[in-house]
Motif scaffolding. Sequence first.
Motif, PDB file in Angstrom:
ATOM      1  N   GLU A   4      17.318 -20.972  39.649  1.00 29.84           N
ATOM      2  CA  GLU A   4      16.266 -21.618  38.623  1.00 29.84           C
ATOM      3  C   GLU A   4      15.330 -20.001  37.888  1.00 29.84           C
ATOM      4  N   LEU A   5      15.321 -19.263  38.889  1.00 29.73           N
ATOM      5  CA  LEU A   5      14.483 -17.859  38.507  1.00 29.73           C
ATOM      6  C   LEU A   5      15.360 -17.208  37.640  1.00 29.73           C
ATOM      7  N   ARG A  41      10.703 -23.842  51.623  1.00 29.08           N
ATOM      8  CA  ARG A  41      12.277 -23.850  51.079  1.00 29.08           C
ATOM      9  C   ARG A  41      12.430 -25.239  50.805  1.00 29.08           C
ATOM     10  N   LEU A  42      12.145 -26.110  51.135  1.00 24.98           N
ATOM     11  CA  LEU A  42      12.604 -27.691  50.979  1.00 24.98           C
ATOM     12  C   LEU A  42      12.049 -27.867  49.675  1.00 24.98           C
ATOM     13  N   ARG A  43      10.529 -27.214  49.121  1.00 23.84           N
ATOM     14  CA  ARG A  43      10.166 -27.421  47.774  1.00 23.84           C
ATOM     15  C   ARG A  43      10.872 -26.748  46.838  1.00 23.84           C
ATOM     16  N   THR A  44      11.408 -25.647  47.292  1.00 28.06           N
ATOM     17  CA  THR A  44      12.136 -24.714  46.115  1.00 28.06           C
ATOM     18  C   THR A  44      13.377 -25.354  45.855  1.00 28.06           C
ATOM     19  N   GLU A  45      13.992 -26.110  46.995  1.00 29.53           N
ATOM     20  CA  GLU A  45      15.392 -26.806  46.708  1.00 29.53           C
ATOM     21  C   GLU A  45      15.020 -27.839  45.984  1.00 29.53           C
ATOM     22  N   GLY A  46      13.774 -28.597  45.374  1.00 27.81           N
ATOM     23  CA  GLY A  46      13.983 -29.529  44.718  1.00 27.81           C
ATOM     24  C   GLY A  46      13.138 -30.694  45.099  1.00 27.81           C
TER      25      GLY A  46
END
Length: 77
Positions: A4-5, A41-46
């Motif tokens: 995404e970045l 990590r879980l949040r950045t995975e959506g």
Amino acid sequence: SGAELDAHPALAADESAAAFLRLVVDEQVAALPESNRQIIRLRTEGHEVGEIAAATGRSRRTVERVLQDFRARLSRG
């Protein structure tokens, strides 16, 4: 997430800025306790806050606090 970045228009145009941002985020994540790293990590995975709370056995409020603290860490750089 890293993909995404890379896809963000401002960072796609400036690969060095994207690489620097990834480095800063990675350094900040590495300084966290493992339980907090998992939340980030879980949040950045959506994943949503409720999903993260269930997956980690933490309360929604704790997950929200960890995420807020992490955002504050990033803004202080």
